[in-house]
Design a protein around this motif. Structure first.
Motif, mmCIF file in Angstrom:
data_model
loop_
_atom_site.group_PDB
_atom_site.id
_atom_site.type_symbol
_atom_site.label_atom_id
_atom_site.label_comp_id
_atom_site.label_asym_id
_atom_site.label_seq_id
_atom_site.Cartn_x
_atom_site.Cartn_y
_atom_site.Cartn_z
ATOM 1 N N LYS A 193 5.286 -3.372 1.732
ATOM 2 C CA LYS A 193 4.858 -4.412 0.789
ATOM 3 C C LYS A 193 5.503 -5.724 1.187
ATOM 4 C CE LYS A 193 8.617 -3.555 -2.489
ATOM 5 N NZ LYS A 193 9.297 -2.571 -1.666
ATOM 6 N N ARG A 217 -7.349 1.194 -6.069
ATOM 7 C CA ARG A 217 -6.308 0.299 -6.591
ATOM 8 C C ARG A 217 -5.335 1.159 -7.379
ATOM 9 N NH1 ARG A 217 -3.240 -3.103 -8.359
ATOM 10 N NH2 ARG A 217 -3.687 -5.204 -9.058
ATOM 11 N N PRO A 259 -8.320 0.265 3.030
ATOM 12 C CA PRO A 259 -7.895 0.313 1.630
ATOM 13 C C PRO A 259 -8.811 1.198 0.796
ATOM 14 C CG PRO A 259 -8.966 -1.774 2.083
ATOM 15 C CD PRO A 259 -8.878 -1.039 3.394
ATOM 16 N N LEU A 271 0.603 4.065 1.980
ATOM 17 C CA LEU A 271 -0.096 4.365 3.228
ATOM 18 C C LEU A 271 -0.046 5.866 3.496
ATOM 19 C CD1 LEU A 271 -1.480 3.015 5.691
ATOM 20 C CD2 LEU A 271 0.785 2.994 6.789
ATOM 21 N N HIS A 318 7.585 1.847 0.041
ATOM 22 C CA HIS A 318 6.226 1.664 0.553
ATOM 23 C C HIS A 318 6.157 0.286 1.195
ATOM 24 C CE1 HIS A 318 5.084 5.184 -1.720
ATOM 25 N NE2 HIS A 318 5.543 4.638 -2.827
ATOM 26 N N CYS A 365 -5.246 -0.050 8.518
ATOM 27 C CA CYS A 365 -5.578 0.918 7.479
ATOM 28 C C CYS A 365 -6.853 0.513 6.760
ATOM 29 C CB CYS A 365 -4.427 1.067 6.489
ATOM 30 S SG CYS A 365 -4.011 -0.438 5.588
ATOM 31 N N CYS A 373 0.831 -1.202 0.000
ATOM 32 C CA CYS A 373 0.000 0.000 0.000
ATOM 33 C C CYS A 373 0.863 1.247 0.000
ATOM 34 C CB CYS A 373 -0.880 0.042 1.249
ATOM 35 S SG CYS A 373 -2.154 -1.224 1.315
ATOM 36 N N ALA A 405 -4.100 3.460 0.830
ATOM 37 C CA ALA A 405 -4.717 3.044 2.088
ATOM 38 C C ALA A 405 -4.539 4.136 3.131
ATOM 39 C CB ALA A 405 -4.109 1.739 2.583
ATOM 40 N N ALA A 462 -1.663 -7.179 1.231
ATOM 41 C CA ALA A 462 -1.286 -5.764 1.328
ATOM 42 C C ALA A 462 -1.585 -5.224 2.726
ATOM 43 C CB ALA A 462 -2.018 -4.949 0.270
ATOM 44 N N TYR A 482 -0.651 -2.807 -5.738
ATOM 45 C CA TYR A 482 -0.738 -1.762 -4.713
ATOM 46 C C TYR A 482 -2.129 -1.173 -4.599
ATOM 47 C CZ TYR A 482 4.334 -1.316 -4.144
ATOM 48 O OH TYR A 482 5.655 -1.545 -3.863
ATOM 49 N N TRP A 483 -2.412 -0.674 -3.404
ATOM 50 C CA TRP A 483 -3.616 0.096 -3.113
ATOM 51 C C TRP A 483 -3.208 1.344 -2.361
ATOM 52 C CZ3 TRP A 483 -3.545 -5.075 -3.495
ATOM 53 C CH2 TRP A 483 -4.590 -5.698 -4.182
#
Length: 134
Positions: A41, A71, A68, A14, A39, A66, A12, A91, A54, A88-89
């Motif tokens: 991961k 995307r 989410p 974040l 990030h 977190c 993410c 978040a 994630a 990845y997202w």
């Protein structure tokens, strides 16, 4: 013969609103093994959905829960001679407390421009550029 099976991972970008100013801050993790800033991961466990991985990795690496959001692009590159794909997202961080360990010894909460400058890999900077917050 080298193993060319794609390594699947998830993470993410974040973010949070700074407690006093309300400005957006991005969380970066420092991995002493690689001496890099990235990030949060990590690799998917067998049968684990990417979004679950994630969120698990964010919690393991930053100590934060977190929510989410959108995307983000999937990043593809070669690591240790094998193709790697990281989903990845975006978040938003909720609650949590960071505790350093051997995998991640520091985290930083930085404004997006400072986070972009601190990230080690160009692909992580490119990912940050795709983040859109309301």
């Amino acid at each position: 013969m080298s193993d060319t099976t794609t390594v699947r991972a998830a993470g993410c970008v974040l973010w949070r609103r700074a407690p006093h100013s309300g400005e957006v801050e991005i969380c970066l993790v420092h991995r002493p093994r690689y001496d890099d800033w990235s990030h949060p991961k990590g690799k998917l466990k067998r049968g684990e959905p990417a979004i679950d991985a994630a969120l698990r990795e964010v919690l393991e690496e930053t100590g934060h829960h977190c929510i989410p959001g959108a995307r983000l692009p999937t990043i593809r590159y070669v690591a240790n001679g094998r193709p790697k794909e990281v989903m990845y997202w975006a978040a938003e961080a909720t609650d949590g407390t960071f505790v350093p360990d051997d995998e991640v010894d520091r985290i930083l909460w930085l404004r997006p421009d400072a986070a972009r400058a601190r990230l080690t890999q160009p692909r992580d900077r490119d990912l940050l550029d795709t983040l859109r917050l309301g």
